[in-house]
Design a protein around this motif. Structure first.
Motif, PDB file in Angstrom:
ATOM      1  N   PHE A 251      10.192   8.243  -9.945  1.00 39.50           N
ATOM      2  CA  PHE A 251       9.315   7.166 -10.421  1.00 39.50           C
ATOM      3  C   PHE A 251       9.812   6.644 -11.765  1.00 39.50           C
ATOM      4  CE2 PHE A 251       6.575   9.129  -7.271  1.00 39.50           C
ATOM      5  CZ  PHE A 251       6.003   8.022  -6.668  1.00 39.50           C
ATOM      6  N   ASN A 252      10.939   5.962 -11.727  1.00 41.59           N
ATOM      7  CA  ASN A 252      11.515   5.324 -12.908  1.00 41.59           C
ATOM      8  C   ASN A 252      12.471   4.242 -12.427  1.00 41.59           C
ATOM      9  OD1 ASN A 252      13.919   6.837 -12.234  1.00 41.59           O
ATOM     10  ND2 ASN A 252      12.999   8.587 -13.311  1.00 41.59           N
ATOM     11  N   TYR A 253      13.189   3.608 -13.368  1.00 36.18           N
ATOM     12  CA  TYR A 253      13.986   2.433 -13.022  1.00 36.18           C
ATOM     13  C   TYR A 253      15.054   2.735 -11.969  1.00 36.18           C
ATOM     14  CZ  TYR A 253      11.696   0.365 -17.058  1.00 36.18           C
ATOM     15  OH  TYR A 253      10.755  -0.098 -17.933  1.00 36.18           O
ATOM     16  N   MET A 254      15.864   3.746 -12.184  1.00 41.29           N
ATOM     17  CA  MET A 254      16.901   4.066 -11.203  1.00 41.29           C
ATOM     18  C   MET A 254      16.301   4.585  -9.895  1.00 41.29           C
ATOM     19  SD  MET A 254      19.883   3.229 -12.368  1.00 41.29           S
ATOM     20  CE  MET A 254      19.053   1.773 -13.039  1.00 41.29           C
ATOM     21  N   GLY A 255      15.142   5.212 -10.005  1.00 44.53           N
ATOM     22  CA  GLY A 255      14.470   5.694  -8.807  1.00 44.53           C
ATOM     23  C   GLY A 255      14.006   4.582  -7.892  1.00 44.53           C
ATOM     24  N   GLU A 256      13.778   3.373  -8.424  1.00 41.81           N
ATOM     25  CA  GLU A 256      13.363   2.244  -7.599  1.00 41.81           C
ATOM     26  C   GLU A 256      14.426   1.845  -6.585  1.00 41.81           C
ATOM     27  OE1 GLU A 256      10.626   0.676  -7.195  1.00 41.81           O
ATOM     28  OE2 GLU A 256       9.444   1.532  -8.825  1.00 41.81           O
ATOM     29  N   LEU A 257      15.673   2.141  -6.885  1.00 42.36           N
ATOM     30  CA  LEU A 257      16.748   1.758  -5.977  1.00 42.36           C
ATOM     31  C   LEU A 257      16.677   2.499  -4.651  1.00 42.36           C
ATOM     32  CD1 LEU A 257      19.568   1.628  -8.634  1.00 42.36           C
ATOM     33  CD2 LEU A 257      18.996  -0.264  -7.107  1.00 42.36           C
ATOM     34  N   VAL A 258      16.147   3.719  -4.662  1.00 40.56           N
ATOM     35  CA  VAL A 258      16.149   4.532  -3.442  1.00 40.56           C
ATOM     36  C   VAL A 258      15.241   3.939  -2.369  1.00 40.56           C
ATOM     37  CG1 VAL A 258      15.770   6.823  -2.472  1.00 40.56           C
ATOM     38  CG2 VAL A 258      16.747   6.602  -4.763  1.00 40.56           C
ATOM     39  N   PRO A 259      13.939   3.744  -2.623  1.00 39.71           N
ATOM     40  CA  PRO A 259      13.116   3.156  -1.560  1.00 39.71           C
ATOM     41  C   PRO A 259      13.486   1.713  -1.238  1.00 39.71           C
ATOM     42  CG  PRO A 259      11.860   3.372  -3.601  1.00 39.71           C
ATOM     43  CD  PRO A 259      13.146   4.115  -3.800  1.00 39.71           C
TER      44      PRO A 259
ATOM     45  N   GLN B  96       0.809  -1.211   0.000  1.00 40.25           N
ATOM     46  CA  GLN B  96       0.000   0.000   0.000  1.00 40.25           C
ATOM     47  C   GLN B  96       0.844   1.264   0.000  1.00 40.25           C
ATOM     48  OE1 GLN B  96      -2.841  -0.357   3.359  1.00 40.25           O
ATOM     49  NE2 GLN B  96      -4.427  -0.695   1.806  1.00 40.25           N
ATOM     50  N   ASN B  97       1.987   1.221   0.654  1.00 39.05           N
ATOM     51  CA  ASN B  97       2.773   2.430   0.884  1.00 39.05           C
ATOM     52  C   ASN B  97       3.968   2.587  -0.044  1.00 39.05           C
ATOM     53  OD1 ASN B  97       1.082   3.105   3.026  1.00 39.05           O
ATOM     54  ND2 ASN B  97       2.346   2.040   4.529  1.00 39.05           N
ATOM     55  N   HIS B  98       4.157   1.673  -0.988  1.00 38.17           N
ATOM     56  CA  HIS B  98       5.383   1.706  -1.788  1.00 38.17           C
ATOM     57  C   HIS B  98       5.575   3.023  -2.521  1.00 38.17           C
ATOM     58  CE1 HIS B  98       8.676   0.417  -4.334  1.00 38.17           C
ATOM     59  NE2 HIS B  98       7.985   0.823  -5.393  1.00 38.17           N
ATOM     60  N   ASP B  99       4.556   3.498  -3.222  1.00 33.88           N
ATOM     61  CA  ASP B  99       4.707   4.739  -3.981  1.00 33.88           C
ATOM     62  C   ASP B  99       4.913   5.936  -3.062  1.00 33.88           C
ATOM     63  OD1 ASP B  99       4.559   3.524  -6.449  1.00 33.88           O
ATOM     64  OD2 ASP B  99       2.390   3.775  -6.618  1.00 33.88           O
ATOM     65  N   LEU B 100       4.287   5.912  -1.906  1.00 37.59           N
ATOM     66  CA  LEU B 100       4.510   6.987  -0.933  1.00 37.59           C
ATOM     67  C   LEU B 100       5.950   6.973  -0.431  1.00 37.59           C
ATOM     68  CD1 LEU B 100       1.127   6.632   0.906  1.00 37.59           C
ATOM     69  CD2 LEU B 100       1.940   8.746  -0.163  1.00 37.59           C
ATOM     70  N   GLU B 101       6.532   5.790  -0.299  1.00 37.28           N
ATOM     71  CA  GLU B 101       7.925   5.705   0.124  1.00 37.28           C
ATOM     72  C   GLU B 101       8.856   6.282  -0.936  1.00 37.28           C
ATOM     73  OE1 GLU B 101       8.818   1.749   1.444  1.00 37.28           O
ATOM     74  OE2 GLU B 101       7.269   1.804   2.998  1.00 37.28           O
ATOM     75  N   HIS B 102       8.505   6.154  -2.217  1.00 35.90           N
ATOM     76  CA  HIS B 102       9.260   6.832  -3.261  1.00 35.90           C
ATOM     77  C   HIS B 102       9.365   8.323  -2.937  1.00 35.90           C
ATOM     78  CE1 HIS B 102      10.222   4.417  -6.898  1.00 35.90           C
ATOM     79  NE2 HIS B 102       9.345   3.573  -6.394  1.00 35.90           N
ATOM     80  N   ILE B 103       8.216   8.932  -2.664  1.00 34.94           N
ATOM     81  CA  ILE B 103       8.167  10.376  -2.433  1.00 34.94           C
ATOM     82  C   ILE B 103       8.897  10.752  -1.149  1.00 34.94           C
ATOM     83  CG2 ILE B 103       6.618  12.330  -2.030  1.00 34.94           C
ATOM     84  CD1 ILE B 103       4.505  10.754  -3.681  1.00 34.94           C
ATOM     85  N   LEU B 104       8.656  10.014  -0.083  1.00 41.07           N
ATOM     86  CA  LEU B 104       9.264  10.346   1.215  1.00 41.07           C
ATOM     87  C   LEU B 104      10.769  10.196   1.187  1.00 41.07           C
ATOM     88  CD1 LEU B 104       7.835  11.158   3.976  1.00 41.07           C
ATOM     89  CD2 LEU B 104       6.311  10.357   2.178  1.00 41.07           C
ATOM     90  N   THR B 105      11.287   9.205   0.485  1.00 41.97           N
ATOM     91  CA  THR B 105      12.728   8.932   0.520  1.00 41.97           C
ATOM     92  C   THR B 105      13.495   9.607  -0.610  1.00 41.97           C
ATOM     93  OG1 THR B 105      12.525   6.889  -0.800  1.00 41.97           O
ATOM     94  CG2 THR B 105      12.291   6.690   1.600  1.00 41.97           C
ATOM     95  N   GLY B 106      12.782  10.191  -1.593  1.00 45.03           N
ATOM     96  CA  GLY B 106      13.458  10.901  -2.674  1.00 45.03           C
ATOM     97  C   GLY B 106      13.709  10.063  -3.910  1.00 45.03           C
ATOM     98  N   GLY B 107      12.985   8.963  -4.066  1.00 45.05           N
ATOM     99  CA  GLY B 107      13.176   8.107  -5.233  1.00 45.05           C
ATOM    100  C   GLY B 107      12.276   8.516  -6.380  1.00 45.05           C
TER     101      GLY B 107
END
Length: 273
Positions: free
Chosen positions: A159-167, A146-157
């Motif tokens: 929304f693309n392939y390299m961005g997945e590495l951050v969360p 449920q929270n995966h996309d929100l973790e992208h935003i909170l952690t600075g990742g």
């Protein structure tokens, strides 16, 4: 002894009566996982197999291989020494928002950013459907989904392939910071495999993207080390807050956003715009 190369000293050849490949690793023993790891680590990217589709069979494999009874024991033991986690499980909170829910939030707020970066770009709020949770592990995984996309935003990742590495690296680091090592391992396995395909394939086939890849890993780890247990976060009370304030409210620190659009396009086999 002197005739044995230094790096080979201590090797003890083993024998077995088994007629099939067998080892002390349940992961190595599974031929499906061996094939998945070899393909995902060594392949180049192509339009015939989108990267997001690669994880789908892995989820089922891990579901079979992980010892659910042992994981429940680990969660129960963790709750006995961690009253915050115990209260989190006792509440058993599940988000019930839909896409229209996020239209109400002011520009600059966490809720508006989620609407802009996820819903308006037609990403699914739920990546893959999971049944309602009945066990502690199922609940943990349900909330992670449920929270995966929100973790992208909170952690600075991004929304693309390299961005997945951050969360992903945030999760691994943060879970090992706040949970016992054995439990952290069990809840980090999928994130490890996510990062393996990006990091190994980048170094093998996309050298111009490697520094972006490494930076994303480092940013995720730095934020994970500095932050509280985000895996237990409830986001509804902070959707109205500006992103910086939402991060503080959720005890998230050292988050840094980097636009990784161009390198991700190169990684995917397309020229950067």
């Amino acid at each position: 002894m002197n005739d044995i190369p230094y790096l080979l000293r201590g090797v003890q050849p083993m024998t077995t009566e088994s007629s099939v490949l067998i080892s002390s690793s349940k992961y190595l023993n599974d031929p499906r996982l061996r094939e998945w790891v070899a393909n995902i680590a060594l392949k180049r990217n192509g339009p015939d197999m989108p990267a997001q589709a690669e994880m789908y069979p892995l989820i089922a494999l891990l579901d079979e291989l992980q010892d659910k009874h042992r994981i429940e024991e680990l969660f129960t033991a963790e709750r006995k020494k961690n009253p915050v986690m115990d209260a989190w499980f006792n509440e058993w909170f599940l988000s019930d928002y839909d896409a229209d829910y996020f239209k109400q939030f002011d520009e600059g707020s966490l809720g508006h950013i989620f609407y802009r970066d996820v819903i308006e770009k037609n990403f699914e709020i739920v990546i893959y459907e999971k049944p309602q949770a009945k066990t502690q592990f199922e609940y943990f995984l349900y909330r992670a989904g449920q929270n995966h996309d929100l973790e992208h935003i909170l952690t600075g990742g991004d929304f693309n392939y390299m961005g997945e590495l951050v969360p992903a690296w945030f999760r691994i680091t943060n879970q090992f910071k706040h949970l016992s090592p054995e439990l952290a391992t069990e809840v980090s396995l999928s994130y490890l495999f996510v990062t393996m395909r990006y990091s190994i394939r980048t170094l093998l086939h996309y050298p111009t993207v490697w520094q972006t890849c490494q930076n994303a890993i480092e940013r995720g780890m730095k934020c994970g080390h500095a932050s509280g247990p985000l895996f237990m976060a409830k986001y509804e009370p902070v959707f109205h807050l500006p992103l910086a304030e939402a991060r503080l409210a959720l005890d998230v620190h050292e988050a840094e956003f980097v636009d990784t659009t161009g390198p991700s396009m190169v990684w995917a086999g397309r020229d950067a715009a």
